[in-house]
Write a protein that holds these residues in place. Sequence first.
Motif, PDB file in Angstrom:
ATOM      1  N   VAL A  38       6.427  -3.392  -2.862  1.00 19.80           N
ATOM      2  CA  VAL A  38       5.677  -2.145  -2.697  1.00 19.80           C
ATOM      3  C   VAL A  38       4.436  -2.459  -1.869  1.00 19.80           C
ATOM      4  CG1 VAL A  38       4.492  -2.401  -4.940  1.00 19.80           C
ATOM      5  CG2 VAL A  38       4.632  -0.151  -3.841  1.00 19.80           C
ATOM      6  N   GLU A  73       9.042  -0.055  -0.557  1.00 22.57           N
ATOM      7  CA  GLU A  73       8.437   1.270  -0.691  1.00 22.57           C
ATOM      8  C   GLU A  73       6.995   1.196  -0.221  1.00 22.57           C
ATOM      9  OE1 GLU A  73       7.676   4.813  -3.969  1.00 22.57           O
ATOM     10  OE2 GLU A  73       9.341   3.390  -4.234  1.00 22.57           O
ATOM     11  N   ALA A 106      11.491   3.311   1.552  1.00 19.09           N
ATOM     12  CA  ALA A 106      11.050   4.622   1.062  1.00 19.09           C
ATOM     13  C   ALA A 106       9.576   4.815   1.391  1.00 19.09           C
ATOM     14  CB  ALA A 106      11.259   4.713  -0.450  1.00 19.09           C
ATOM     15  N   SER A 108       6.312   7.067   0.139  1.00 17.40           N
ATOM     16  CA  SER A 108       5.808   7.899  -0.952  1.00 17.40           C
ATOM     17  C   SER A 108       4.345   8.243  -0.729  1.00 17.40           C
ATOM     18  CB  SER A 108       5.938   7.169  -2.294  1.00 17.40           C
ATOM     19  OG  SER A 108       7.292   6.914  -2.585  1.00 17.40           O
TER      20      SER A 108
END
Length: 154
Positions: A38, A73, A106, A108
């Motif tokens: 992340v 992410e 991803a 976000s």
Amino acid sequence: MIPSNRLSRRGLVAGASIFTAAASGAAAKEDRLVDGVVILIDSNEPYVMGHAISYSANLAKHFAEKGAKLQIEVVANGKGIEVFRADKTPLAEPLATLRQAVPNLAYSMCASSKTIAEAKEHISIPLISGANLVPFGIGRVVDLQLKGWAYIHA
């Protein structure tokens, strides 16, 4: 409260586990997903946003060369939400290209930060294609760390 150094060690251990499994040939078939990384963006400085995007591309390439697919992410929080704002991002094209090239990536955006910015600017903020909202950006980062994901602060 969990001390931040505990989370950092856990993230490093997760990253080392990914590398060790891939390097030893123990990584399973190409379609196997391993733990992820992340990346937090909390700045609207173009070079910071650019670093996060290049980190994503480099990590995906690095692990692909080892036969592992890494989940990545990128979480935008605070001023960093600008990276995923369709009306402000300086990186719309590179972000779209990267999402197409890295299927396990991803994007976000913190819904709380988005709400605050909308109230301050008196507008509805559009997101780039492929970006999703999470209730709290920093909460999403911690959730992923607790699942064993490595953490990078862009």
